[in-house]
Design a protein around this motif. Structure first.
Motif, PDB file in Angstrom:
ATOM      1  N   MET A   1       0.830  -1.205   0.000  1.00 21.46           N
ATOM      2  CA  MET A   1       0.000   0.000   0.000  1.00 21.46           C
ATOM      3  C   MET A   1       0.869   1.261   0.000  1.00 21.46           C
ATOM      4  SD  MET A   1      -3.076  -0.899  -0.140  1.00 21.46           S
ATOM      5  CE  MET A   1      -3.551  -2.602  -0.306  1.00 21.46           C
ATOM      6  N   ILE A   2       0.311   2.330  -0.551  1.00 18.76           N
ATOM      7  CA  ILE A   2       1.036   3.597  -0.659  1.00 18.76           C
ATOM      8  C   ILE A   2       0.075   4.750  -0.337  1.00 18.76           C
ATOM      9  CG2 ILE A   2       2.581   2.622  -2.408  1.00 18.76           C
ATOM     10  CD1 ILE A   2       1.032   4.145  -4.537  1.00 18.76           C
ATOM     11  N   ASP A   3       0.611   5.954  -0.176  1.00 21.46           N
ATOM     12  CA  ASP A   3      -0.211   7.156  -0.026  1.00 21.46           C
ATOM     13  C   ASP A   3       0.438   8.224  -0.904  1.00 21.46           C
ATOM     14  OD1 ASP A   3      -1.639   9.440   0.760  1.00 21.46           O
ATOM     15  OD2 ASP A   3      -1.823   8.750   2.840  1.00 21.46           O
ATOM     16  N   LEU A   4      -0.333   8.769  -1.850  1.00 18.71           N
ATOM     17  CA  LEU A   4       0.237   9.695  -2.830  1.00 18.71           C
ATOM     18  C   LEU A   4      -0.186  11.146  -2.591  1.00 18.71           C
ATOM     19  CD1 LEU A   4      -0.022   7.601  -6.137  1.00 18.71           C
ATOM     20  CD2 LEU A   4       2.010   8.094  -4.767  1.00 18.71           C
ATOM     21  N   HIS A   5      -0.654  11.466  -1.375  1.00 21.03           N
ATOM     22  CA  HIS A   5      -1.100  12.841  -1.134  1.00 21.03           C
ATOM     23  C   HIS A   5      -1.072  13.120   0.375  1.00 21.03           C
ATOM     24  CE1 HIS A   5      -4.316  16.113  -2.290  1.00 21.03           C
ATOM     25  NE2 HIS A   5      -3.375  16.586  -1.477  1.00 21.03           N
ATOM     26  N   THR A   6      -0.036  13.822   0.835  1.00 24.92           N
ATOM     27  CA  THR A   6       0.081  14.172   2.256  1.00 24.92           C
ATOM     28  C   THR A   6       0.766  15.533   2.396  1.00 24.92           C
ATOM     29  OG1 THR A   6       2.249  13.085   2.461  1.00 24.92           O
ATOM     30  CG2 THR A   6       0.304  11.743   2.984  1.00 24.92           C
ATOM     31  N   HIS A   7       0.570  16.159   3.548  1.00 23.15           N
ATOM     32  CA  HIS A   7       1.159  17.485   3.804  1.00 23.15           C
ATOM     33  C   HIS A   7       1.854  17.527   5.155  1.00 23.15           C
ATOM     34  CE1 HIS A   7      -0.806  19.308   0.317  1.00 23.15           C
ATOM     35  NE2 HIS A   7      -1.831  18.523   0.611  1.00 23.15           N
ATOM     36  N   SER A   8       2.889  18.358   5.241  1.00 19.46           N
ATOM     37  CA  SER A   8       3.651  18.541   6.486  1.00 19.46           C
ATOM     38  C   SER A   8       3.675  20.025   6.845  1.00 19.46           C
ATOM     39  CB  SER A   8       5.083  18.029   6.301  1.00 19.46           C
ATOM     40  OG  SER A   8       5.843  18.956   5.540  1.00 19.46           O
ATOM     41  N   THR A   9       4.426  20.354   7.899  1.00 22.35           N
ATOM     42  CA  THR A   9       4.574  21.752   8.342  1.00 22.35           C
ATOM     43  C   THR A   9       5.234  22.628   7.289  1.00 22.35           C
ATOM     44  OG1 THR A   9       6.575  20.975   9.438  1.00 22.35           O
ATOM     45  CG2 THR A   9       4.646  21.341  10.837  1.00 22.35           C
ATOM     46  N   ILE A  10       5.831  22.038   6.252  1.00 24.41           N
ATOM     47  CA  ILE A  10       6.451  22.869   5.215  1.00 24.41           C
ATOM     48  C   ILE A  10       5.372  23.628   4.437  1.00 24.41           C
ATOM     49  CG2 ILE A  10       7.889  22.842   3.122  1.00 24.41           C
ATOM     50  CD1 ILE A  10       9.469  22.348   5.703  1.00 24.41           C
ATOM     51  N   SER A  11       4.130  23.074   4.382  1.00 22.64           N
ATOM     52  CA  SER A  11       3.028  23.927   3.907  1.00 22.64           C
ATOM     53  C   SER A  11       2.020  24.053   5.038  1.00 22.64           C
ATOM     54  CB  SER A  11       2.416  23.437   2.592  1.00 22.64           C
ATOM     55  OG  SER A  11       1.860  22.161   2.671  1.00 22.64           O
ATOM     56  N   ASP A  12       0.863  23.441   4.942  1.00 21.59           N
ATOM     57  CA  ASP A  12      -0.176  23.694   5.942  1.00 21.59           C
ATOM     58  C   ASP A  12      -0.542  22.471   6.774  1.00 21.59           C
ATOM     59  OD1 ASP A  12      -1.228  22.413   3.785  1.00 21.59           O
ATOM     60  OD2 ASP A  12      -3.055  23.603   3.681  1.00 21.59           O
ATOM     61  N   GLY A  13       0.345  21.474   6.824  1.00 19.09           N
ATOM     62  CA  GLY A  13       0.119  20.362   7.743  1.00 19.09           C
ATOM     63  C   GLY A  13       0.637  20.707   9.126  1.00 19.09           C
ATOM     64  N   THR A  14       0.364  19.852  10.104  1.00 19.97           N
ATOM     65  CA  THR A  14       0.791  20.153  11.477  1.00 19.97           C
ATOM     66  C   THR A  14       1.915  19.239  11.969  1.00 19.97           C
ATOM     67  OG1 THR A  14      -1.054  18.831  12.326  1.00 19.97           O
ATOM     68  CG2 THR A  14      -1.382  21.205  12.185  1.00 19.97           C
ATOM     69  N   ASP A  15       2.350  18.267  11.151  1.00 17.12           N
ATOM     70  CA  ASP A  15       3.470  17.410  11.540  1.00 17.12           C
ATOM     71  C   ASP A  15       4.671  17.686  10.643  1.00 17.12           C
ATOM     72  OD1 ASP A  15       2.078  15.501  13.469  1.00 17.12           O
ATOM     73  OD2 ASP A  15       0.807  15.366  11.686  1.00 17.12           O
ATOM     74  N   PRO A  16       5.883  17.675  11.205  1.00 16.84           N
ATOM     75  CA  PRO A  16       7.073  17.874  10.380  1.00 16.84           C
ATOM     76  C   PRO A  16       7.235  16.732   9.372  1.00 16.84           C
ATOM     77  CG  PRO A  16       7.631  17.809  12.730  1.00 16.84           C
ATOM     78  CD  PRO A  16       6.192  17.488  12.626  1.00 16.84           C
ATOM     79  N   PRO A  17       7.984  16.971   8.291  1.00 19.93           N
ATOM     80  CA  PRO A  17       8.139  15.947   7.252  1.00 19.93           C
ATOM     81  C   PRO A  17       8.529  14.567   7.803  1.00 19.93           C
ATOM     82  CG  PRO A  17       9.114  17.994   6.518  1.00 19.93           C
ATOM     83  CD  PRO A  17       8.666  18.223   7.930  1.00 19.93           C
ATOM     84  N   ALA A  18       9.526  14.543   8.707  1.00 18.02           N
ATOM     85  CA  ALA A  18       9.996  13.237   9.205  1.00 18.02           C
ATOM     86  C   ALA A  18       8.895  12.491   9.949  1.00 18.02           C
ATOM     87  CB  ALA A  18      11.211  13.441  10.121  1.00 18.02           C
ATOM     88  N   GLU A  19       8.008  13.246  10.595  1.00 16.93           N
ATOM     89  CA  GLU A  19       6.914  12.623  11.352  1.00 16.93           C
ATOM     90  C   GLU A  19       5.881  11.998  10.398  1.00 16.93           C
ATOM     91  OE1 GLU A  19       6.863  11.993  14.375  1.00 16.93           O
ATOM     92  OE2 GLU A  19       4.756  11.516  14.770  1.00 16.93           O
ATOM     93  N   VAL A  20       5.601  12.673   9.294  1.00 16.81           N
ATOM     94  CA  VAL A  20       4.656  12.116   8.317  1.00 16.81           C
ATOM     95  C   VAL A  20       5.238  10.824   7.725  1.00 16.81           C
ATOM     96  CG1 VAL A  20       3.353  12.562   6.193  1.00 16.81           C
ATOM     97  CG2 VAL A  20       3.764  14.426   7.814  1.00 16.81           C
ATOM     98  N   VAL A  21       6.548  10.844   7.471  1.00 15.27           N
ATOM     99  CA  VAL A  21       7.202   9.639   6.947  1.00 15.27           C
ATOM    100  C   VAL A  21       7.134   8.502   7.980  1.00 15.27           C
ATOM    101  CG1 VAL A  21       9.381   8.658   6.135  1.00 15.27           C
ATOM    102  CG2 VAL A  21       8.730  10.968   5.440  1.00 15.27           C
TER     103      VAL A  21
END
Ligand code: AMP
Ligand code: ZN
Ligand code: FE
Ligand code: FE
Length: 282
Positions: A1-21
């Motif tokens: 399984m994969i996810d092709l659409h997520t956001h981090s604190t670099i735009s308007d998400g609330t988790d830093p990139p490493a946390e989303v990964v």
């Protein structure tokens, strides 16, 4: 399984990139596209985390495009396999980010003219790394008591037609598709119901984008109902597009969504990535 659409604190998400990964790794995903809006700044930190955790990172972004008069709603274009190094698309995104800085200065100057005590530094601090935009201005206005809520800040000051609104440059959708291809990348229309088109008009419009080189359509969007997803799969099939999907995870900004599974029923297979890769320009 994969996810092709997520956001981090670099735009308007609330988790830093490493946390989303890390969430992708915890969900057992084999690949993740972190697709922060209108920038590629998230790619380097996300890739470092992905290498550590054994997840494949697809360098991606989600561009807010200008679609002219053809579309009443918003057109967001997902781009996959775009590297964060100089190239046709990366260079244009960098130029648009520079224009944003000019626009933020104008917004602050106008707010000050209106007697509101706010500085650019406060807004930059609010935003942290990555894109700085109106939501950050709104958050500062709320914090300083100049607005009662984010929505109030937009309604009275920042929304189109209000005194502190300034246009920003956008890529035309066909231009964005061409720049992506020139960069070795592929594209998919995000959450296509946001275009605000009835089914027949949506089919026609997606057909024109397919003729312009569009590669995919985001049919498996976490917040869409089964009938909506099925309708979109029909549109994708008619125009020879890859059926893409993702959660549009934004952390606490869009509650109830998880990386990989969306609201619980999202399943995007590795085969989608294989189909997208097959469409990469050489
Ligand atoms: P910017 O990229 O700086 O133009 O800001 C765009 C973001 O502002 C959007 O992604 C929304 O999150 C938010 N936004 C735009 N218009 C409104 C509005 N009328 N009310 C509330 N939020 C808005
Ligand atoms: Zn977003
Ligand atoms: Fe979007
Ligand atoms: Fe998104």
């Amino acid at each position: 399984m994969i996810d092709l659409h997520t956001h981090s604190t670099i735009s308007d998400g609330t988790d830093p990139p490493a946390e989303v990964v890390r969430m992708a790794a915890d969900a057992g995903l084999s690949a993740l596209a972190l697709s922060d809006h209108d920038t590629l700044e998230h790619v380097a930190p996300a890739r470092a985390a992905a290498d550590r955790l054994g997840v494949r990172l697809i360098p991606a972004t989600e561009i807010s495009c200008d679609s002219g008069d053809a579309v009443p709603g918003a057109l967001h274009l997902l781009v996959y396999f775009v590297e964060d190094r100089p190239g046709p698309l990366a260079d244009r995104l960098a130029a648009l980010q520079a224009e944003r800085t000019t626009r933020n200065v104008r917004i602050v100057e106008r707010l000050q003219e209106l007697g509101i005590d706010v500085t650019l530094d406060e807004i930059l601090e609010e935003a942290g790394p990555g894109t700085v935009g109106r939501p950050h201005v709104a958050a500062v206005l709320v914090r300083k008591g100049a607005a009662t809520s984010i929505q109030d800040a937009f309604d009275r000051l920042l929304a189109k037609g209000q005194p502190a609104y300034f246009e920003r440059g956008r890529l035309g959708v066909e231009e964005a598709i061409a720049l992506a291809h020139a960069s070795g990348a592929v594209t998919s229309v995000a959450h296509p119901l946001s275009l605000g088109l009835a089914d027949d008009a949506l089919d026609d419009y997606v057909g024109t984008l397919a003729a312009a080189g569009l590669d995919g359509l985001e049919c498996e969007y976490a917040r869409y109902r089964p009938q909506e997803r099925a309708m979109l799969r029909g549109v994708a099939a008619r125009h020879g597009l890859v059926t893409t999907g993702g959660s549009d995870y934004h952390g606490t900004h869009k509650p109830g969504l998880s990386v990989g599974t969306g609201t619980g029923d999202l399943r995007v297979g590795d085969d989608v990535l294989v189909a997208l890769e097959a469409r990469r320009p050489l």
